[in-house]
Design a protein around this motif. Structure first.
Motif, short mmCIF file in Angstrom:
data_model
loop_
_atom_site.label_atom_id
_atom_site.label_comp_id
_atom_site.label_asym_id
_atom_site.label_seq_id
_atom_site.Cartn_x
_atom_site.Cartn_y
_atom_site.Cartn_z
N ILE A 7 0.88 -1.16 0.00
CA ILE A 7 0.00 0.00 0.00
C ILE A 7 0.92 1.21 0.00
CG2 ILE A 7 -1.86 1.20 1.20
CD1 ILE A 7 -2.26 -1.61 2.67
N ALA A 8 0.76 2.09 -0.99
CA ALA A 8 1.75 3.15 -1.16
C ALA A 8 1.16 4.41 -1.78
CB ALA A 8 2.87 2.64 -2.06
N GLU A 9 1.97 5.45 -1.73
CA GLU A 9 1.66 6.67 -2.47
C GLU A 9 2.64 6.85 -3.63
OE1 GLU A 9 -0.47 9.63 0.59
OE2 GLU A 9 1.69 9.58 0.79
N TYR A 10 3.86 6.37 -3.46
CA TYR A 10 4.91 6.55 -4.48
C TYR A 10 4.95 8.00 -4.91
CZ TYR A 10 5.00 1.43 -4.71
OH TYR A 10 5.11 0.10 -4.41
N ASN A 11 5.12 8.88 -3.94
CA ASN A 11 5.02 10.32 -4.15
C ASN A 11 6.32 11.02 -3.79
OD1 ASN A 11 3.65 12.73 -4.79
ND2 ASN A 11 3.17 13.06 -2.66
N HIS A 31 5.20 -12.18 -7.62
CA HIS A 31 4.46 -11.05 -8.16
C HIS A 31 4.26 -10.01 -7.06
CE1 HIS A 31 3.44 -14.42 -10.79
NE2 HIS A 31 3.33 -13.51 -11.74
N VAL A 32 4.13 -8.75 -7.48
CA VAL A 32 3.91 -7.66 -6.53
C VAL A 32 2.75 -6.81 -7.02
CG1 VAL A 32 4.91 -5.60 -5.44
CG2 VAL A 32 6.36 -7.60 -5.88
N VAL A 33 1.78 -6.59 -6.13
CA VAL A 33 0.62 -5.76 -6.42
C VAL A 33 0.70 -4.55 -5.49
CG1 VAL A 33 -1.90 -5.61 -6.36
CG2 VAL A 33 -0.80 -7.75 -7.02
N ALA A 34 0.50 -3.36 -6.05
CA ALA A 34 0.50 -2.15 -5.23
C ALA A 34 -0.87 -1.48 -5.31
CB ALA A 34 1.57 -1.18 -5.70
N VAL A 35 -1.35 -1.04 -4.16
CA VAL A 35 -2.53 -0.18 -4.09
C VAL A 35 -1.97 1.21 -3.82
CG1 VAL A 35 -4.66 0.35 -2.87
CG2 VAL A 35 -4.00 -2.03 -3.21
N MET A 36 -2.22 2.13 -4.76
CA MET A 36 -1.58 3.43 -4.72
C MET A 36 -2.63 4.55 -4.77
SD MET A 36 1.08 4.99 -7.53
CE MET A 36 -0.21 5.56 -8.63
N SER A 37 -2.36 5.61 -4.05
CA SER A 37 -3.23 6.78 -4.11
C SER A 37 -3.17 7.40 -5.50
CB SER A 37 -2.81 7.81 -3.05
OG SER A 37 -1.45 8.13 -3.18
N GLY A 38 -4.22 8.13 -5.84
CA GLY A 38 -4.29 8.79 -7.15
C GLY A 38 -3.61 10.14 -7.12
N ASN A 39 -4.29 11.16 -7.59
CA ASN A 39 -3.69 12.49 -7.69
C ASN A 39 -3.70 13.28 -6.40
OD1 ASN A 39 -2.86 12.27 -10.38
ND2 ASN A 39 -4.92 12.74 -11.08
N PHE A 40 -4.36 12.74 -5.38
CA PHE A 40 -4.33 13.35 -4.05
C PHE A 40 -3.88 12.30 -3.06
CE2 PHE A 40 -7.10 16.05 -6.47
CZ PHE A 40 -6.72 17.32 -6.07
N VAL A 41 -3.06 12.72 -2.13
CA VAL A 41 -2.44 11.80 -1.19
C VAL A 41 -2.92 12.10 0.23
CG1 VAL A 41 -0.46 11.36 -2.68
CG2 VAL A 41 -0.36 13.25 -1.06
N GLN A 42 -2.35 11.43 1.20
CA GLN A 42 -2.80 11.59 2.58
C GLN A 42 -2.84 13.06 2.98
OE1 GLN A 42 -1.56 8.99 5.77
NE2 GLN A 42 -0.72 7.58 4.27
N ARG A 43 -3.80 13.38 3.80
CA ARG A 43 -4.04 14.72 4.30
C ARG A 43 -4.52 15.67 3.21
NH1 ARG A 43 -0.24 12.13 6.43
NH2 ARG A 43 1.39 12.88 5.07
N PRO A 46 -2.11 17.54 -2.97
CA PRO A 46 -1.95 17.03 -4.34
C PRO A 46 -0.62 16.28 -4.46
CG PRO A 46 -1.72 19.43 -4.28
CD PRO A 46 -2.08 18.98 -2.90
N ALA A 47 -0.63 15.22 -5.23
CA ALA A 47 0.59 14.43 -5.45
C ALA A 47 1.59 15.26 -6.26
CB ALA A 47 0.27 13.14 -6.19
N LEU A 48 2.87 14.98 -6.07
CA LEU A 48 3.92 15.69 -6.82
C LEU A 48 3.83 15.42 -8.31
CD1 LEU A 48 6.98 15.10 -4.46
CD2 LEU A 48 5.66 17.21 -4.76
N PHE A 49 3.47 14.18 -8.68
CA PHE A 49 3.36 13.78 -10.07
C PHE A 49 2.00 13.14 -10.30
CE2 PHE A 49 7.89 13.61 -9.07
CZ PHE A 49 8.42 14.42 -10.07
N HIS A 50 1.50 13.23 -11.49
CA HIS A 50 0.23 12.63 -11.87
C HIS A 50 0.29 11.13 -11.59
CE1 HIS A 50 -3.12 11.39 -14.49
NE2 HIS A 50 -3.55 12.64 -14.34
N HIS A 51 -0.86 10.54 -11.25
CA HIS A 51 -0.88 9.12 -10.90
C HIS A 51 -0.40 8.23 -12.05
CE1 HIS A 51 -4.89 9.19 -12.81
NE2 HIS A 51 -4.70 7.90 -13.01
#
Length: 122
Positions: A7-11, A31-43, A46-51
């Motif tokens: 579970i990540a943001e990768y931000n 195999h590796v599966v990631a659940v990642m936030s979109g264009n907005f992250v915790q709190r 806005p994310a630094l880069f587009h999802h």
């Protein structure tokens, strides 16, 4: 087949994230599966880069599948963020491990903290 879930943001996606994926594979994950936030992250920031760019970075860094965490959970506090990520990974029915990184690297302290947070006193 052993599937690791993250579970990540990768931000943004960085070497620590790549190391976590590498260690999961070294431990036996095929195999590796990631659940990642979109264009907005915790709190709600806005994310630094587009999802899409962050997804490309994750795939290039060794993740096999990236799923987007719904925005209502992505902008929530740590517990809501994590709970939704775990529920998504669990709902897939094929994720064997939940893996995560730690700045402290102290598994005993992490376990102690988890037990305290889940205890009756809190």
């Amino acid at each position: 087949m052993l599937v690791a879930g993250i579970i990540a943001e990768y931000n943004p996606f960085h070497n620590g994230h790549a190391l976590l994926i590498e260690k999961a594979r070294a431990a036996g994950a095929t195999h590796v599966v990631a659940v990642m936030s979109g264009n907005f992250v915790q709190r709600g920031e806005p994310a630094l880069f587009h999802h899409i760019e962050r997804t490309r970075a994750a795939l290039s860094g060794g993740v096999d599948l990236v799923l987007q965490l719904p925005v209502t959970y992505a902008v929530a506090g740590a517990q809501g963020f994590a709970m939704a990520g775990v529920e998504i990974l669990n709902s897939l029915g094929f994720v064997d491990w939940l893996v995560f990184g730690s700045e402290s690297g102290n598994a005993d302290l992490i376990n102690k903290t988890a037990k305290a947070v889940c205890g009756e006193e809190i």
